[in-house]
Design a protein around this motif. Sequence first.
Motif, mmCIF file in Angstrom:
data_model
loop_
_atom_site.group_PDB
_atom_site.id
_atom_site.type_symbol
_atom_site.label_atom_id
_atom_site.label_comp_id
_atom_site.label_asym_id
_atom_site.label_seq_id
_atom_site.Cartn_x
_atom_site.Cartn_y
_atom_site.Cartn_z
ATOM 1 N N MET A 1 0.887 -1.311 0.017
ATOM 2 C CA MET A 1 -0.033 0.071 0.018
ATOM 3 C C MET A 1 0.940 1.175 0.109
ATOM 4 S SD MET A 1 -2.544 -1.436 3.168
ATOM 5 C CE MET A 1 -3.175 -2.800 3.012
ATOM 6 N N PRO A 2 1.623 1.450 -1.101
ATOM 7 C CA PRO A 2 2.659 2.463 -0.922
ATOM 8 C C PRO A 2 1.959 4.018 -0.753
ATOM 9 C CG PRO A 2 2.319 1.554 -3.257
ATOM 10 C CD PRO A 2 1.570 0.620 -2.297
ATOM 11 N N ARG A 3 1.004 4.080 -1.153
ATOM 12 C CA ARG A 3 0.536 5.699 -0.947
ATOM 13 C C ARG A 3 -0.244 5.662 0.282
ATOM 14 N NH1 ARG A 3 -1.667 6.730 -7.017
ATOM 15 N NH2 ARG A 3 0.399 6.524 -8.290
ATOM 16 N N ALA A 4 -0.384 4.786 1.079
ATOM 17 C CA ALA A 4 -1.044 4.885 2.385
ATOM 18 C C ALA A 4 -0.270 5.608 3.534
ATOM 19 C CB ALA A 4 -1.682 3.568 2.731
ATOM 20 N N ASN A 5 -0.843 6.108 4.355
ATOM 21 C CA ASN A 5 -0.144 6.685 5.653
ATOM 22 C C ASN A 5 -0.502 5.365 6.565
ATOM 23 O OD1 ASN A 5 0.460 9.434 4.913
ATOM 24 N ND2 ASN A 5 -1.627 9.991 5.230
ATOM 25 N N LEU A 6 0.238 5.403 7.483
ATOM 26 C CA LEU A 6 0.360 4.250 8.294
ATOM 27 C C LEU A 6 0.159 5.030 9.738
ATOM 28 C CD1 LEU A 6 3.631 2.502 7.011
ATOM 29 C CD2 LEU A 6 1.150 2.257 6.376
ATOM 30 N N TRP A 7 -1.108 4.668 10.292
ATOM 31 C CA TRP A 7 -1.297 5.207 11.676
ATOM 32 C C TRP A 7 -1.196 4.200 12.884
ATOM 33 C CZ3 TRP A 7 -3.010 10.156 12.461
ATOM 34 C CH2 TRP A 7 -3.325 11.004 11.392
ATOM 35 N N LEU A 8 -0.207 4.450 13.607
ATOM 36 C CA LEU A 8 0.407 3.334 14.699
ATOM 37 C C LEU A 8 -0.027 4.188 15.964
ATOM 38 C CD1 LEU A 8 3.543 2.738 13.053
ATOM 39 C CD2 LEU A 8 1.616 1.796 12.680
ATOM 40 N N ALA B 1 -8.929 8.324 2.834
ATOM 41 C CA ALA B 1 -9.124 6.925 2.359
ATOM 42 C C ALA B 1 -8.047 6.129 1.794
ATOM 43 C CB ALA B 1 -10.197 7.171 1.179
ATOM 44 N N GLY B 2 -8.189 4.967 2.179
ATOM 45 C CA GLY B 2 -6.826 3.727 1.935
ATOM 46 C C GLY B 2 -5.762 3.901 3.140
ATOM 47 N N ASP B 3 -5.687 4.818 4.027
ATOM 48 C CA ASP B 3 -4.775 4.588 5.036
ATOM 49 C C ASP B 3 -4.852 3.288 5.828
ATOM 50 O OD1 ASP B 3 -3.612 7.123 4.301
ATOM 51 O OD2 ASP B 3 -4.345 8.097 5.772
ATOM 52 N N LEU B 4 -3.719 2.669 6.209
ATOM 53 C CA LEU B 4 -3.770 1.809 7.174
ATOM 54 C C LEU B 4 -3.324 2.195 8.662
ATOM 55 C CD1 LEU B 4 -3.389 -1.357 7.099
ATOM 56 C CD2 LEU B 4 -0.664 -1.186 6.947
ATOM 57 N N VAL B 5 -4.483 1.529 9.363
ATOM 58 C CA VAL B 5 -4.405 1.886 10.812
ATOM 59 C C VAL B 5 -4.344 0.673 11.553
ATOM 60 C CG1 VAL B 5 -5.830 2.944 12.636
ATOM 61 C CG2 VAL B 5 -6.300 3.767 10.365
ATOM 62 N N ILE C 1 -7.752 -1.575 8.392
ATOM 63 C CA ILE C 1 -7.398 -1.933 9.583
ATOM 64 C C ILE C 1 -6.416 -3.186 9.881
ATOM 65 C CG2 ILE C 1 -8.117 -2.496 12.365
ATOM 66 C CD1 ILE C 1 -9.220 0.370 11.042
ATOM 67 N N VAL C 2 -5.514 -3.113 10.668
ATOM 68 C CA VAL C 2 -4.656 -4.342 11.001
ATOM 69 C C VAL C 2 -4.679 -4.572 12.622
ATOM 70 C CG1 VAL C 2 -2.628 -3.173 10.735
ATOM 71 C CG2 VAL C 2 -2.493 -5.614 10.713
ATOM 72 N N GLU C 3 -4.810 -5.630 12.989
ATOM 73 C CA GLU C 3 -4.736 -5.707 14.674
ATOM 74 C C GLU C 3 -3.816 -6.455 15.087
ATOM 75 O OE1 GLU C 3 -7.494 -7.866 18.132
ATOM 76 O OE2 GLU C 3 -8.132 -7.543 16.159
ATOM 77 N N ASP C 4 -2.965 -5.739 15.623
ATOM 78 C CA ASP C 4 -1.592 -6.574 16.221
ATOM 79 C C ASP C 4 -1.970 -7.289 17.388
ATOM 80 O OD1 ASP C 4 0.948 -7.084 16.944
ATOM 81 O OD2 ASP C 4 1.409 -5.065 17.588
ATOM 82 N N ARG D 1 -8.035 11.571 16.474
ATOM 83 C CA ARG D 1 -7.247 12.161 15.300
ATOM 84 C C ARG D 1 -7.142 11.351 14.234
ATOM 85 N NH1 ARG D 1 -0.564 12.661 15.008
ATOM 86 N NH2 ARG D 1 -0.533 13.613 13.242
ATOM 87 N N VAL D 2 -6.994 10.259 14.219
ATOM 88 C CA VAL D 2 -7.212 9.385 13.092
ATOM 89 C C VAL D 2 -8.423 9.783 12.259
ATOM 90 C CG1 VAL D 2 -7.030 7.007 12.065
ATOM 91 C CG2 VAL D 2 -5.770 7.772 14.230
#
Length: 347
Positions: free
Chosen positions: A57-64, A103-107, A133-136, A96-97
């Motif tokens: 997902m090279p254009r997505a911001n990564l919200w951590l 749209a398309g960002d990874l959280v 969404i990815v759940e760690d 904030r997220v």
Amino acid sequence: MATPDAELIAPIGGFFELHEPDGALAGASVLEVWTEGRPYAAFVNARSAFAALAAAMPRANLWLPAFLCGDLVDPSFGARVRFYPVDEGFVPDLARVEAEAQAGDLVLVAAYFGLPVAPGVRDFAARRSDLRIVEDRAQALGPGLDTVGGWTLYSPRKLLGVADGGLLVAPAGQATLPQPTSSADSVALWRAPLLRRADPLGRDNAVWHAANRAKEAAMAVTSQAMTDASRSILSRTSLASLAGPRLANWRILDRRLRAWSALPADPSAPPLGYVLRLAPAAREALLRGLHAERIFAAVHWPMIAAATADFPREAQWTLELVTLPCDHRYGAADMDRIAARVTELLR
């Protein structure tokens, strides 16, 4: 002169030795429960699996979350990384997220210490269905964890005796996943777990501890796959054989250490360990006292991924939290030993 075996007390805690599978006789295997029949990718570690997903997902911001192990944040992410705060009780503050994510960002959300993510995360995911969404679940064994509807990420060596592994499980209906493309050095990865397995009394704990530190220091983001030995153990070990003892041991500790607990009194899933929250000086004294008696409590984490000046609450937790072992390797007598010593040291 070597210490006679009769004078040794077996160590409690620390990294896992080679796990002996039960053949999944007690029910569904760890691999079956974690993957739920969905497509998955098995990388050598979780940071590689997450980096592969981010690269797809090279254009997505990564919200951590700000309270996160720094190992998960690879330099290849560059300026795409955004951090959000985590409230008391380890509840993600996604305001904030929700306001700024595109749209398309990874959280990424975390199942801290093995507990389910806050119910509000599922509501957030429903409102912002344009986000991914990815759940760690690096600290989560399950069962008792309801998915938030996205990818799930596991790091099995934190929970049982496998040398490696980072499982990225696809959301329902998602068939395409990035996959590893090379093999890992199985001999190097398995050296420390095998050494510890051969030394149950810990006569040479300095040797296997050093071997594990070297292995962990060498962990990096790669395209390597999980070793066959680790995959085999996950597929032949029933999850119930791990979850039941862990929760029972946690409850023994909770009856005696509740005054210092950082987690709820009635967890709905087996916690990673018994997590205490203490004043920094008290924590350091406790760690020294426990380690001197070969009770290897852990710190999650010594540092966070985010800038400490921007997230002082999360940074303070790195000085206050300590995780006592309560996993399937131990029983009631071991928990009584831990509880008694903790109580003495905290008086």
